[in-house]
Design an enzyme around this catalytic site. Sequence first.
Site, short mmCIF file in Angstrom:
data_model
loop_
_atom_site.label_atom_id
_atom_site.label_comp_id
_atom_site.label_asym_id
_atom_site.label_seq_id
_atom_site.Cartn_x
_atom_site.Cartn_y
_atom_site.Cartn_z
N HIS A 9 21.93 -36.69 -4.76
CA HIS A 9 21.08 -36.99 -3.63
C HIS A 9 19.64 -37.33 -3.48
CE1 HIS A 9 24.96 -37.60 -0.82
NE2 HIS A 9 25.30 -36.47 -1.03
N GLU A 41 10.75 -15.35 -10.32
CA GLU A 41 9.88 -13.59 -10.08
C GLU A 41 9.76 -12.70 -11.04
OE1 GLU A 41 10.88 -10.52 -6.99
OE2 GLU A 41 13.18 -11.03 -7.69
N ASN A 88 -2.16 2.74 5.97
CA ASN A 88 -1.52 1.60 5.59
C ASN A 88 -0.57 0.73 6.99
OD1 ASN A 88 -1.13 2.07 2.77
ND2 ASN A 88 1.63 3.03 3.66
N TRP A 91 -2.60 -2.87 -1.33
CA TRP A 91 -2.73 -4.01 -1.34
C TRP A 91 -3.10 -5.33 -0.85
CZ3 TRP A 91 0.77 -7.74 0.51
CH2 TRP A 91 1.01 -8.70 -0.37
N CYS A 95 0.68 -0.90 0.03
CA CYS A 95 0.24 -0.27 0.27
C CYS A 95 0.87 1.57 0.04
CB CYS A 95 -0.95 0.03 1.61
SG CYS A 95 -1.77 -1.30 1.45
N ARG A 107 5.66 0.04 -5.93
CA ARG A 107 5.24 -1.21 -5.22
C ARG A 107 3.93 -2.26 -4.64
NH1 ARG A 107 6.62 2.50 -0.25
NH2 ARG A 107 5.32 1.46 0.82
#
Length: 606
Positions: free
Chosen positions: A503, A487, A99, A73, A2, A27
Amino acid sequence: MCGIVGYVGRQNAVPIVLESLARLEYRGYDSAGIAVGSERGTRIFRRVGRVRDLEASLPKRLSGRTGIGHTRWATHGSVIEANAHPQTSADGRISVVHNGMIDNAAALRAELEAAGVAFASETDTEVIAQLIARARADTPEAAVLDALARVTGTYAVVVLDAQHPDRLVLARNGSPLIIGVGDHEMFVASDLSAIVRHTSSVVMLDDGELATVTADSFRTFTREESDTARTPTDVDLAVEGIELGDHAHFMHKEMHDQPAAVESVLRGRLDDRFGTARLDGLNLSARELREFRRVKILGCGSAYYVGQLGAGLIEELARVPADAEAASEFRYRNPIIEPDTLYIVVSQSGETADTAFAVREIKRKGGRVVGLVNVAGSSIAREVDGGLYLHAGPEVAVASTKALTNMAVAFALVALMLGRVRDLSFADGGRIVAGLRALPEQIGQILAEEQRIAEVAADLAAASSLFFVGRVQGYPVAREGAQKFKEISYRHAEAYPASELKHGPLALIDASLPTVAILPDDALLDRNRAAVQQIAARGGPVVAVTHPGVDVGIEGAPTVVVPKSEPELDPILMTIPLQLLAYHAAVTLGLDVDKPRNLAKSVTVE
Ligand code: F6R
């Protein structure tokens, strides 16, 4: 996450609030809204989607001298217009942008509903607006204080009262809030980049602090209503840092910023005379540095992976046991805090909630914690006992690049200084100093290979799953390479220590699963070569990130050649081509590189 903006002044608030909101887009958010105040009352507009969708929906002649805006958000409640901010009280008088998270929102909501208050959203923010509207108080400030006294949790809130359109009331507790002081106008934001275009004179509110802002003045005060009389400070944040210039994406710009960014983190910190680093900001004497018996590094996501690289550097150069842990896990396991451990937190934003909570946990238990932080004046920077600023400049792309590189360089500086107060020789110290000094030019050489790396990336983009492997210090490099790839390209990418393949994961290898292998020219080259040959023998395509003159031992394997540094510093350079691989794979796939889905730049909630 936010974002909050606000304006009070002589101009029309609408374009200023919209432009500031657009600056916070990086953001990450899912909806946006604006409230505009004037003598005629408050008008509110909200939209799911981008700021430009909000802008397109506004009436042509919308104007007012006061405005607040928000990018949301979702945390409390789904992504629908009713849950976007500003949230309002039932009578429409109080508008709030917020926020953070209110922990007792459900209980307060139940209480208000029982008293007959009708709610229009699922948000915790509306609870704040309703509480303010019902407060029995003479001033908007008193009403905000009254409401916040009932609230537990974290918040940055900005309140517009339709009966007092000449002012905004602000409160901060655990989420950043900044006042920008202009000429007969004031700006408010949760992030400096939203207001830096208008003013460099700012007041960063402290936790527990409130403020009233009008066009000509601001007043800051505590919850007990005593004035805190803050004077504005000048911040040095160049507007160019947040402009795209000729680059197609911020991530591209920020990768290319790296030679200059590394110069900035080194500036004034290298000491040739003693072959060491000068890090006065850590606030630790040579004696104190000698007394630490362990180093514990905490960060989240990529910052955690760089922390792992940093721990390796500290063990190598200072021979002090060091390890890194995800800050998001640390606070939940009742960690043992020891007085002879140096705790180092690392964060680009300085606002990551999980990392900030780790700082508080360490301090509550009496530990000594320093920070490697990029954003000056951020919450973590202010809470730690000392630290280093990373000086990478503003980072806008969600996927971090230059800040991570500067974190790694900052860890090398810390390791060098810790080493030199212990057993690292003057000669070895001097060797590291020279190696650090050469990094900016070497990074430039890697960036100059971008075209060739882009071709390799285009091939990798075709795979639905990839491995990244490296050994010892190559492992955190591989982890970060996989993180960057997944991402922004949304491809499954997984990192393994090269030694672990046999492994288990080797079972997955076939022609459809490429492996990016970190193959430095060091004492482990033979072992690493053997590991990648095992992959090739099973038909797995290999891309080698290696040094000049290395024979990878696999015919026709694409290689990305990185200039050789000192062995301790090689991993720093090896991360750079992995950024370029991820970037060009995402570009090949036509994805939104700077704003990957579901992610936010600064993760200010748990
Ligand atoms: C990855 C990335 C994240 C951050 C993490 C910590 O590219 O950017 O994994 O590294 O969210 O953020 P900061 O460094 O702001 O604490």
